[in-house]
Design a protein around this motif. Structure first.
Motif, mmCIF file in Angstrom:
data_model
loop_
_atom_site.group_PDB
_atom_site.id
_atom_site.type_symbol
_atom_site.label_atom_id
_atom_site.label_comp_id
_atom_site.label_asym_id
_atom_site.label_seq_id
_atom_site.Cartn_x
_atom_site.Cartn_y
_atom_site.Cartn_z
ATOM 1 N N UNK A 54 1.126 -1.334 -0.318
ATOM 2 C CA UNK A 54 0.218 0.036 0.541
ATOM 3 C C UNK A 54 0.961 1.018 0.086
ATOM 4 N N UNK A 55 0.514 2.101 -0.232
ATOM 5 C CA UNK A 55 1.205 3.647 -0.995
ATOM 6 C C UNK A 55 2.430 3.408 -2.157
ATOM 7 N N UNK A 56 2.604 2.628 -2.247
ATOM 8 C CA UNK A 56 3.577 2.290 -3.922
ATOM 9 C C UNK A 56 2.988 1.916 -5.409
ATOM 10 N N UNK A 57 3.347 2.656 -6.024
ATOM 11 C CA UNK A 57 2.890 2.782 -7.216
ATOM 12 C C UNK A 57 3.851 2.362 -8.250
ATOM 13 N N UNK A 76 6.671 4.665 -7.844
ATOM 14 C CA UNK A 76 6.896 6.514 -6.557
ATOM 15 C C UNK A 76 6.112 5.359 -5.324
ATOM 16 N N UNK A 77 6.304 6.349 -4.450
ATOM 17 C CA UNK A 77 5.766 6.501 -3.139
ATOM 18 C C UNK A 77 5.336 7.163 -2.695
ATOM 19 N N UNK A 78 4.095 7.357 -2.258
ATOM 20 C CA UNK A 78 2.700 8.801 -1.639
ATOM 21 C C UNK A 78 3.634 8.939 -1.004
ATOM 22 N N UNK A 79 4.268 8.602 -0.199
ATOM 23 C CA UNK A 79 4.343 9.611 1.789
ATOM 24 C C UNK A 79 6.355 9.844 1.682
ATOM 25 N N UNK A 80 6.650 9.848 -0.007
ATOM 26 C CA UNK A 80 8.205 10.160 0.233
ATOM 27 C C UNK A 80 8.702 10.868 -0.980
#
Length: 143
Positions: A54-57, A76-80
């Protein structure tokens, strides 16, 4: 440039040492075939696992059978940002790259330029499943 010629010869012989066959060409073809299969198997494993975090595309094509592609995976990572993730992973001894990888226009069109582009992992014949598991655990923590 005798030193360069000798270096190329040594590199060819090294690759050939990974293969089997009676001729140098057979050994090189065998080695490259097996190395490619190994790299792509690891890359597919990583691709399939990282996209479940979760949080990775994941960006780019999958590793469907018969699809010609390099054993690299961009995320890409949502939070960083990609740069911050690459630095954090580098501090753990994990080598990945961040940026646009000479595809500046593509990264811009995808809307990723403002976030520093992509985080890319390249798989080579020297990588192991243990290393991939370590990378996946680190990414799960960052995500």
């Amino acid at each position: 440039n005798h030193a360069a010629i000798d270096g190329v010869r040594a590199a060819v012989e090294y690759i050939a040492s990974w293969g089997s066959g009676t001729s140098l060409r057979e050994r090189i073809v065998d080695a490259m075939t097996h190395i490619s299969a190994y790299e792509h198997d690891l890359a597919k494993t990583y691709h399939d696992a990282v996209r479940r975090i979760p949080g990775v595309r994941v960006w780019g094509p999958d590793f469907a059978a018969g699809r010609a592609r390099a054993p690299t995976v961009s995320i890409t990572l949502d939070k960083i940002t990609a740069a911050a993730a690459a630095t954090a992973l580098g501090n753990q001894g994990i080598c990945v790259w961040d940026g646009d990888f000479y595809a500046a226009r593509t990264v811009q069109v995808l809307g990723l330029a403002e976030r520093g582009g992509l985080l890319r992992t390249g798989i080579s014949m020297y990588n192991t499943r243990d290393e991939l598991n370590r990378l996946l655990a680190a990414l799960a923590t960052l995500a």
